[in-house]
Write an enzyme that holds these catalytic residues in place. Sequence first.
Site, short mmCIF file in Angstrom:
data_model
loop_
_atom_site.label_atom_id
_atom_site.label_comp_id
_atom_site.label_asym_id
_atom_site.label_seq_id
_atom_site.Cartn_x
_atom_site.Cartn_y
_atom_site.Cartn_z
N GLU B 52 0.82 -1.26 0.01
CA GLU B 52 0.01 -0.22 -0.04
C GLU B 52 0.70 1.32 -0.07
OE1 GLU B 52 -2.37 -0.61 3.57
OE2 GLU B 52 -0.90 0.22 4.68
N SER B 53 2.19 1.13 0.28
CA SER B 53 3.00 2.27 0.29
C SER B 53 3.30 2.56 -0.96
CB SER B 53 4.40 1.93 1.03
OG SER B 53 4.63 0.77 0.60
#
Lengths: 301, 255
Positions: B52-53
């Site tokens: 998700e980064s």
Amino acid sequence: MHSKVVSMQEAVAAHVRDGDTVVIEGFTHLICFAAGHEIIRQRRRDLTIARLTPDLIYDQMIAAGCARKLVFSWAGNPGAGSLHAFRRAVEKGTPKLEIEEYSHFGMVARMSAGAAGLPFWTMRNYMGTDLPVANPRIRTVTCPYTGEVLATVPALNPDVTVIHAQRADQYGNAQVWGLLGVQKEAAFASKRVIVVVEELVDESVIRADPNRTLIPGMIVDAVVVEPWGCHPSYAQGYYDRDNDFYVAWEDISRDPAKLQEYLEQWVYGVKDRAEYLARQPDLKARLTAKDQYCEGVNYGF
Amino acid sequence: MASEYTPSEMMAAVAARELGNGEVVFVGIGLPNLACNLARALQAPDLVLIYESGAVGAVPERLPVSIGDPSLVTGSLMICSMADVFQLFLQNGKIEVGFLGGAQVDRYGNINTTVIGGYEKPKVRLPGSGGAAEIAVHAQRVLIISRLNPRAFPAELDFLTSPGQRCKGKTRQELGMPGAGPVKVITDKGILESDPESGEMVLTALYPGVTLEDVKANVGWPLQSRAELGAVAPPTGEELRLLREVLDPRKLFLG
């Protein structure tokens, strides 16, 4: 055009005011602890502090009494445990702290709306969950084309946003590589922007590689040159994350006395980031990044 | 009887076997990360790891301590903003598998990662959703990894953070959720799977040496089970070697 380069002390004094909504962004990467520490040192009060992941820096700001309210989407110590100042505030009410909670997508959407000059943003999200119950600012809208009910979140328009970048010129044209998080949206959503950099470079360096510019100088109010300004967070290509310190925070933050001792020693007890670094001469040997350069590209026409 | 492998090693191995070559996986830190990298080293060399980064096609050279570790950047196929991750990849249906865990999981695979106790003054304040709520909505299928105990598998959640197969009596279809939701719960004693009719998580397989009673005693609702329970092979020598010597030699996540 004139240079926007100032010291961290000057930038915070000029642009961060009591009662402001403050965003220090960076998703694990490029979290500007140097700015957070200066805000604590200048004893700002009643701030609404917003970030996806409050991280250690907002835990410290909560413990230092800077914050009236926290807006967030994941409040843990990544890979290491809890943010205990945050937990004490929520579980025990000391210090008093209002919270407003979203998911990551919700926070990203709030900043996207703010950056696009819109009042809200839509998502297909939150159906069935208790998040809109806990936070009534999460609402719905019916799509005028399909009739689908979509989730909405309100725009977030911070008073001031701090972005840490690997490099910028004196006008604030800032280049970032590695994880980009939500920094571009946060900066464009913000009334004022402070850019903090590892290195100040000539405008020609920026112009040689314009695809790498994340924040244009036109939205930047101040540029601060602060090498290692993210420690214990990291800057890709400059220094690694200090995972040992993140682990140590579990013990430090669990005990309010230890936490205050930490603030006395490492925040109030130093006058700036340079002194903070001078007192930890081992950091560079332990955390300096290994080189891994990429080839440039041909921008000719 | 002393076991030759730990429950965490078994869970990581079982989770890894769920992943097909070429699938696009939204990876979490800890066991999901180990499972994905184990699968990449074995049957799924072309597994696409998305964090998700913003790291897409990550090939972490070291065990990432956090979801934003710099080793997720070096050598990746693409680094994008989080707005792109959530909108262009997740909401747009490009994620095939999502991994979730949580402090509490209920019979429908709904997950609580927000509070124990009431929301206003919780007994324990947990981190909150992060990206979990939207992963639960959008991933084409979700795998839950959680150790069984009565507190972690209660009859009622204290807070519903991430939606499962039924939320307050409504199906995912009724609620307009695109993904299939949690299809399996991989525990330290066996595997639960969602029943297509009832939406309930039912026991479908037991690990070696575990009894049905042992599982039932650790679940807070009357657990249904398939008439014929499957067997799950213990971790192979190669799975254990990779987990112990290559992926998590310092035992950060393999207790």
